[in-house]
Design a protein around this motif. Structure first.
Motif, PDB file in Angstrom:
ATOM      1  N   ALA A   1      46.300  29.957  21.611  1.00 21.65           N
ATOM      2  CA  ALA A   1      47.168  30.339  20.498  1.00 21.65           C
ATOM      3  C   ALA A   1      47.687  29.081  19.831  1.00 21.65           C
ATOM      4  O   ALA A   1      47.550  27.983  20.356  1.00 21.65           O
ATOM      5  CB  ALA A   1      48.339  31.180  21.004  1.00 21.65           C
ATOM      6  N   LEU A   2      48.308  29.245  18.681  1.00 23.07           N
ATOM      7  CA  LEU A   2      48.914  28.107  18.008  1.00 23.07           C
ATOM      8  C   LEU A   2      49.895  27.424  18.945  1.00 23.07           C
ATOM      9  O   LEU A   2      50.708  28.087  19.580  1.00 23.07           O
ATOM     10  CB  LEU A   2      49.660  28.564  16.753  1.00 23.07           C
ATOM     11  N   GLY A   3      49.782  26.100  19.041  1.00 23.10           N
ATOM     12  CA  GLY A   3      50.730  25.361  19.868  1.00 23.10           C
ATOM     13  C   GLY A   3      50.277  25.167  21.298  1.00 23.10           C
ATOM     14  O   GLY A   3      50.907  24.441  22.050  1.00 23.10           O
ATOM     15  N   THR A   4      49.183  25.834  21.699  1.00 25.90           N
ATOM     16  CA  THR A   4      48.666  25.632  23.050  1.00 25.90           C
ATOM     17  C   THR A   4      48.234  24.177  23.221  1.00 25.90           C
ATOM     18  O   THR A   4      47.573  23.616  22.350  1.00 25.90           O
ATOM     19  CB  THR A   4      47.445  26.536  23.307  1.00 25.90           C
ATOM     20  N   GLN A   5      48.630  23.567  24.325  1.00 25.15           N
ATOM     21  CA  GLN A   5      48.221  22.189  24.594  1.00 25.15           C
ATOM     22  C   GLN A   5      47.052  22.187  25.563  1.00 25.15           C
ATOM     23  O   GLN A   5      47.059  22.888  26.567  1.00 25.15           O
ATOM     24  CB  GLN A   5      49.382  21.384  25.199  1.00 25.15           C
ATOM     25  N   LEU A   6      46.040  21.397  25.251  1.00 19.14           N
ATOM     26  CA  LEU A   6      44.836  21.328  26.067  1.00 19.14           C
ATOM     27  C   LEU A   6      44.558  19.877  26.427  1.00 19.14           C
ATOM     28  O   LEU A   6      44.912  18.966  25.683  1.00 19.14           O
ATOM     29  CB  LEU A   6      43.628  21.857  25.284  1.00 19.14           C
ATOM     30  N   ARG A   7      43.918  19.678  27.558  1.00 18.91           N
ATOM     31  CA  ARG A   7      43.406  18.352  27.873  1.00 18.91           C
ATOM     32  C   ARG A   7      41.971  18.305  27.390  1.00 18.91           C
ATOM     33  O   ARG A   7      41.178  19.189  27.695  1.00 18.91           O
ATOM     34  CB  ARG A   7      43.441  18.082  29.383  1.00 18.91           C
ATOM     35  N   ALA A   8      41.635  17.287  26.608  1.00 20.41           N
ATOM     36  CA  ALA A   8      40.291  17.182  26.078  1.00 20.41           C
ATOM     37  C   ALA A   8      39.726  15.817  26.420  1.00 20.41           C
ATOM     38  O   ALA A   8      40.450  14.826  26.467  1.00 20.41           O
ATOM     39  CB  ALA A   8      40.309  17.360  24.565  1.00 20.41           C
ATOM     40  N   THR A   9      38.449  15.769  26.676  1.00 21.44           N
ATOM     41  CA  THR A   9      37.792  14.494  26.903  1.00 21.44           C
ATOM     42  C   THR A   9      37.222  14.013  25.576  1.00 21.44           C
ATOM     43  O   THR A   9      36.438  14.701  24.938  1.00 21.44           O
ATOM     44  CB  THR A   9      36.659  14.640  27.944  1.00 21.44           C
ATOM     45  N   THR A  10      37.663  12.843  25.144  1.00 21.10           N
ATOM     46  CA  THR A  10      37.201  12.297  23.871  1.00 21.10           C
ATOM     47  C   THR A  10      36.614  10.911  24.116  1.00 21.10           C
ATOM     48  O   THR A  10      36.589  10.434  25.252  1.00 21.10           O
ATOM     49  CB  THR A  10      38.376  12.155  22.879  1.00 21.10           C
ATOM     50  N   ASP A  11      36.189  10.258  23.041  1.00 24.93           N
ATOM     51  CA  ASP A  11      35.680   8.892  23.160  1.00 24.93           C
ATOM     52  C   ASP A  11      36.741   7.963  23.740  1.00 24.93           C
ATOM     53  O   ASP A  11      36.441   6.947  24.352  1.00 24.93           O
ATOM     54  CB  ASP A  11      35.253   8.359  21.784  1.00 24.93           C
ATOM     55  N   GLU A  12      38.018   8.304  23.516  1.00 25.53           N
ATOM     56  CA  GLU A  12      39.132   7.461  23.970  1.00 25.53           C
ATOM     57  C   GLU A  12      39.552   7.818  25.394  1.00 25.53           C
ATOM     58  O   GLU A  12      40.527   7.273  25.898  1.00 25.53           O
ATOM     59  CB  GLU A  12      40.347   7.650  23.058  1.00 25.53           C
TER      60      GLU A  12
END
Ligand SMILES: [Zn+2]
Length: 170
Positions: free
Chosen positions: A91-102
């Motif tokens: 939903a709007l505002g949900t925080q996720l951990r994402a793997t990015t280039d950084e």
């Protein structure tokens, strides 16, 4: 004593944006305890503590570059919903951990459509010039153990139970 590098500082703060809207405050809760110079605080606030002492109240204006940085439009990404199919309660505002280039990064869901999701990897306070009202409650030297750990040990938890200090619980 005056605050210098590696001083333990116990302080209350209230932070507002450039329009004077209150963002966060420690006054409702207990004061924040930090070690100056360890990078726990944003640089603009950390540096402003130097030479202050107990009882001082002052205001610090911190430009976003010395706070949470500029906003980066390229941190906003729209991805197919399938990519996040394993996430419940999207939903709007949900925080996720994402793997990015950084590396690992926290992103916030800012738009949800049937087939695509838009996430924003900017810190919520990125791009904001901030103003802090600070009150210095306590200043003391950090112990060797505190310096080794890089954080403040509260007397209450460390004195009463040496075997299991506050650090072990976190
Ligand atoms: Zn510790």
């Amino acid at each position: 004593m005056k605050i210098a590098k590696n001083s333990v500082v116990v302080m209350h703060y209230a932070v507002s944006d450039s329009e004077g809207t209150l963002i966060d405050s420690s006054y409702e809760d207990k004061p924040m305890a930090i070690i100056q110079g360890t990078g726990y605080l944003i640089p603009g606030l950390d540096n402003a503590l130097i030479d202050h002492q107990v009882g001082d109240t002052f205001e610090v204006a911190v430009a976003c570059a010395d706070a949470y940085g500029e906003r980066h439009d390229d941190y906003v990404q729209t991805v197919p919903r399938e990519v996040l199919s394993g996430v419940e309660d999207l939903a709007l505002g949900t925080q996720l951990r994402a793997t990015t280039d950084e590396g690992e990064q926290t992103v916030i869901v800012i738009d949800v459509q049937d087939d695509v999701i838009t996430v924003d990897g900017n810190h919520p306070l990125a791009g904001l010039d901030l103003s802090f009202d600070v009150e210095i409650i306590e200043v003391r030297e950090a112990t060797e153990e505190e310096l080794a750990h890089g954080h403040v040990h509260e007397k209450s938890c460390c004195d009463t139970n040496k075997e299991e200090s506050c650090c072990d619980k976190s």
